[in-house]
Design a protein around this motif. Structure first.
Motif, PDB file in Angstrom:
ATOM      1  N   ILE A   1       0.728  -1.429  -0.226  1.00 41.31           N
ATOM      2  CA  ILE A   1       0.178  -0.107  -0.020  1.00 41.31           C
ATOM      3  C   ILE A   1       0.824   1.297   0.013  1.00 41.31           C
ATOM      4  O   ILE A   1       0.698   2.140  -0.836  1.00 41.31           O
ATOM      5  N   ALA A   2       2.008   1.132   0.936  1.00 31.76           N
ATOM      6  CA  ALA A   2       3.091   2.421   0.964  1.00 31.76           C
ATOM      7  C   ALA A   2       3.633   2.611  -0.590  1.00 31.76           C
ATOM      8  O   ALA A   2       3.345   3.811  -0.948  1.00 31.76           O
TER       9      ALA A   2
ATOM     10  N   LEU B   1       2.016   1.956  -3.502  1.00 36.55           N
ATOM     11  CA  LEU B   1       0.883   2.759  -4.300  1.00 36.55           C
ATOM     12  C   LEU B   1       1.003   3.954  -3.917  1.00 36.55           C
ATOM     13  O   LEU B   1       0.315   4.732  -4.923  1.00 36.55           O
ATOM     14  N   ARG B   2       1.088   4.522  -2.748  1.00 32.85           N
ATOM     15  CA  ARG B   2       0.737   5.898  -2.262  1.00 32.85           C
ATOM     16  C   ARG B   2       2.261   6.610  -2.282  1.00 32.85           C
ATOM     17  O   ARG B   2       2.111   7.726  -1.985  1.00 32.85           O
ATOM     18  N   GLY B   3       3.201   6.198  -3.156  1.00 32.11           N
ATOM     19  CA  GLY B   3       4.636   6.923  -3.200  1.00 32.11           C
ATOM     20  C   GLY B   3       5.610   6.996  -2.116  1.00 32.11           C
ATOM     21  O   GLY B   3       6.380   7.588  -2.459  1.00 32.11           O
TER      22      GLY B   3
ATOM     23  N   GLU C   1       2.555   8.154   7.708  1.00 29.91           N
ATOM     24  CA  GLU C   1       0.982   8.362   7.418  1.00 29.91           C
ATOM     25  C   GLU C   1       0.915   9.311   8.555  1.00 29.91           C
ATOM     26  O   GLU C   1      -0.201  10.264   8.418  1.00 29.91           O
TER      27      GLU C   1
ATOM     28  N   ARG D   1       0.607  13.642   7.747  1.00 31.36           N
ATOM     29  CA  ARG D   1      -0.509  14.517   7.279  1.00 31.36           C
ATOM     30  C   ARG D   1      -1.052  15.419   8.345  1.00 31.36           C
ATOM     31  O   ARG D   1      -1.608  16.369   8.258  1.00 31.36           O
TER      32      ARG D   1
ATOM     33  N   HIS E   1      -8.117   0.402   2.125  1.00 32.32           N
ATOM     34  CA  HIS E   1      -7.529   0.416   1.025  1.00 32.32           C
ATOM     35  C   HIS E   1      -7.894  -0.845   0.144  1.00 32.32           C
ATOM     36  O   HIS E   1      -7.656  -0.843  -0.937  1.00 32.32           O
TER      37      HIS E   1
END
Length: 788
Positions: free
Chosen positions: A292-293, A295-297, A355, A358, A772
């Motif tokens: 997942i990380a 995919l999120r760059g 994460e 943000r 996700h």
């Protein structure tokens, strides 16, 4: 051995084939010592004279996860390709202590159509060649080794001839008898002579024996080749071969080395516990979060994941994870587990820290407002009670004490993203507690541990807001209104005078009584086998006093604690007249926490045993009340059903059938109407038994203490002196509870949740739960999600 192998094969071109025990890890070991010989070794491998693969290490199939078996074969394939060849297409499992039901399917996924095995079957059970089928119908053509001396059978013929200094005629007679016996096992005229073992060096005189065999059997086609050729010849007979389905788990009948060796399942419990913890970290957290990380760059180098797996897989050889080696071997394993775990935790921590970015400067915010972040790594949503830590800065703006000034507590409320207040139970407080915030800076906090009901999205994050309250934040509603008893919408839990528990299933009216007592008996065995002395004493914990406490009782959860000191024989006494447990006893404290949460259709249990006794076996007793003659367990990619008890007809066999057999952590019994009881453990417990009795008992071996280790005068490591901890759940079953439901419950126990608290401004609006990925099909169980 490797140096000799290279020299002999280079000097003897007629020596055609050497199979490297089905493993590739030896190549890594050899290159560390002899890196200058890579070209010479590589040439022999690429000429197919030295056959490598398919495994990285030959694992125990019962004690590692299905994903670990796959990773093992992937690693073996990778190493083979680094040496310029494809892996051997034979499932080489000669020395593994029994075989899981789904292994033919796993082999098929790797393009491996054949297997060769010994333990778990007998010559009277199958011919030398048969089809082995998985529950899904996948098959491989399997070869059953001799009962006598297994995959070293022909080698032993030669060694015996050498030892007797046999003349040529005597040697030829011994070879003829062996070949004729081998051919008698096959109706297809295809026989295999194994002059090997995992302890055997190359035999430079192999060519001489090949000539002798050809002389003795002039009509035969005698070959010294890659074993794949035998498999290819057998394809013509596939349709007429008998089929054997499922797990292979028979004890050995005839003299020889074909023992199935069942009790490695309970040897050196802490190693099994550490292995399951590392597997769960990699499968439930590291791999999916890294995917997942990415995919999120946010890219995490694959090297970290591979290194964590490398340390883990190096502990999976069947004499390592099984706990049947000497202490030094197992001390090395502890280091590897620690490395695998620390790397995994660093990877997960890095992703979760990313994460938090943000929120900006997490030291910002004012007024004591916090966000409690909860992360669920599983692919299905959960509504459950969690126990988490909330870290407050010292001098929190709102605090209270009960009149007239007793223990000081922070006063706060918790809200979900829709603004609903969530009641919680305050479990404990730790003032001036040192911790590390996400940027690894040490911080002193006041930690409040709470239990509350939360909604967790599938493979995602939920936010809860923690705000100061000017009024005392008490929740007076309690789950338990009676001493030693509590209930939720599904179950009623009662702790009885003797420390056992009763679970009443409110959905079915079924009652499960006298659960969670313990049996202790003597141990004169070792890492391979449990053996009781003839003069044994079995001790039942129900004969000892206990103390019963309520240690948590909030609006969503109740926890009882049962403390019991049993007096066990100190050790085994052996002299020239007898072998018996000592009359001298030592106190062994058993402390068991039994919890029931709102919304849970199971009771969660955590037992700690302060083991001060030696030479004994300690088991948990679960009377299910189900008298049906079968029970179920899980293993890699399958649930299997077995008959209760053990096979009485094996009493005169070399190895009698043991009641104790494998579980992947789940074992239970069902009635014909689908009701019953299941035991689910996340970590370390892999040996169970279901004896034939009116109580329908299930026994789970918690640990064995033993002193014997191979080729030593006895060692201390197997005694397991000190504190041992065990976690498990007891789940009453209804007809609609599927195997997949039990597997998901085990996933929940293994994965848990990860959480963090972050300072925010009062105006911060909580984000809605974010998922996700979600797997909605109710009967599909995900083993792993990872990057390609």
């Amino acid at each position: 051995m490797m140096n000799e192998l290279i020299d002999v094969m280079e000097d003897t071109p007629d020596f055609q084939t050497f199979h490297l025990d089905g493993q590739t890890v030896v190549l890594e070991d050899f290159m560390e010592i002899e890196p200058g010989k890579r070209e010479r070794l590589g040439r022999l491998i690429q000429e197919s004279r030295i056959v490598i693969g398919p495994w990285y290490v030959m694992p125990d199939e019962f004690l590692v996860s299905g994903e670990s078996i796959i990773r093992n074969l992937l690693k073996g394939r990778q190493i083979c390709r680094e040496w310029g060849v494809e892996p051997w297409k034979y499932g080489y499992i000669c020395d593994t202590f029994g075989h899981i039901a789904q292994l033919p399917q796993i082999f098929k996924g790797f393009g491996i159509p054949y297997s060769i095995l010994g333990r778990g079957l007998n010559e009277h059970s199958v011919p030398s060649h048969f089809r082995w089928a998985s529950p899904d119908g996948s098959e491989c053509i399997a070869y059953k080794l001799f009962d006598d001396n297994s995959y070293g059978a022909f080698l032993v013929v030669l060694l015996r001839a050498d030892a007797r200094k046999s003349n040529e005629d005597e040697t030829k007679t011994a070879i003829r008898e062996h070949v004729e016996r081998e051919l008698s096992r096959s109706p297809y005229g295809i026989g295999l002579l194994m002059d090997s073992q995992d302890h055997a060096r190359i035999r430079p005189d192999t060519g001489i024996y090949l000539d002798i065999i050809q002389e003795l059997f002039p009509e035969a086609d005698v070959k010294h080749v890659n074993l794949e050729e035998m498999g290819q010849q057998l394809e013509a007979y596939r349709d007429v071969m008998p089929v054997r389905s499922g797990e292979l788990y028979e004890p050995g009948k005839n003299p020889g080395s074909n023992y199935v060796i069942p009790h490695t399942l309970s040897s050196r419990y802490p190693l099994k516990q550490a292995n399951d913890i590392c597997q769960a970290l990699l499968e439930k957290w590291v791999e999916p979060l890294v995917a997942i990380a990415t995919l999120r760059g946010f890219h995490i180098s694959q090297s970290y994941v591979d290194m964590a797996y490398q340390y883990l897989l190096l502990n999976h050889p069947h004499d390592s994870i099984c706990g049947c080696s000497i202490d030094a071997v197992h001390e090395d394993m502890k280091y590897r587990y620690n490395q695998s775990k620390e790397i995994s935790l660093q990877v997960v921590g890095s992703i979760l820290d990313k994460e938090l970015e943000r929120f900006g400067n997490t030291d910002g915010g004012s007024g004591g407002n916090l966000v409690l972040l909860l992360r669920n790594p599983l692919v299905f949503p959960q509504r459950r009670v969690v126990t988490v830590d909330i870290d407050f800065e010292p001098q929190y703006p709102c605090q209270f004490q009960e009149p007239f000034g007793y223990e000081q507590k922070n006063s706060f409320l918790i809200f979900d993203h829709q603004g609903h207040e969530i009641p919680y139970g305050l479990v404990k407080i730790r003032r001036n507690y040192k911790t590390f915030v996400h940027n690894k800076i040490e911080k002193v906090v006041d930690r409040h541990t709470v239990s509350l009901m939360v909604d967790l999205p599938a493979m995602g994050t939920a936010e809860y807001k923690v705000v100061p309250s000017s009024q005392p934040s008490r929740y007076l509603e309690r789950m338990s209104r009676n001493r030693r008893e509590t209930e939720n919408e599904y179950l009623k839990l009662t702790v009885q005078d003797n420390g056992t528990i009763r679970i009443t299933d409110k959905r079915t009216g079924r009652v499960y009584d006298n659960l969670c007592s313990y049996l202790d008996d003597g141990e004169i065995g070792d890492g391979w086998f449990h053996v009781c002395p003839v003069e044994d004493r079995m001790i039942d914990s129900q004969g000892f006093e206990c103390a019963i406490e309520t240690i948590e009782n909030g609006p969503s959860r109740t926890v009882f604690q049962v403390s019991q000191t049993v007096r066990l024989p100190r050790e085994l006494i052996q002299n020239n007249q007898s072998l018996q447990r000592s009359n001298d006893v030592v106190p062994v404290l058993i402390r068991t926490r039994i919890g029931l949460s709102q919304g849970a259709a199971y009771v969660d249990v955590e037992t700690t045993v302060d083991n001060q006794a030696r030479d004994h076996r300690f088991r948990l007793v679960i009377p299910t009340g189900v008298t049906e003659s079968s029970y179920f367990v899980n293993q890699a990619f399958a649930f299997v059903r077995r008959p209760t008890g053990f096979r009485l007809e094996t009493q005169n066999w070399k190895e009698s059938d043991a009641a104790e057999k494998q579980t992947g952590g789940i074992v239970g019994k069902r009635r014909d109407d689908g009701t019953g009881l299941a035991f689910i453990s996340p970590f370390g417990l892999h040996e169970c038994a279901a004896p034939d009795n009116e109580q329908g008992e299930v026994h789970v071996t918690l640990f064995r203490s033993f002193q014997k280790t191979y080729l030593t005068n006895g060692e201390e490591g197997g005694q397991l002196i000190g504190q041992l901890s065990f976690k498990y759940a007891l789940a009453p079953l209804t007809a609609d509870v599927s195997d997949a439901d039990l597997a998901r419950l085990q996933d929940c126990l293994q994965a848990g949740v990860r959480h963090a608290t972050v300072k925010i401004d009062a105006a911060y609006n909580l984000s809605a739960p974010a998922s996700h990925f979600e797997l909605s099909s109710s009967d599909i169980h995900l083993s792993i999600m990872k990057r390609p």
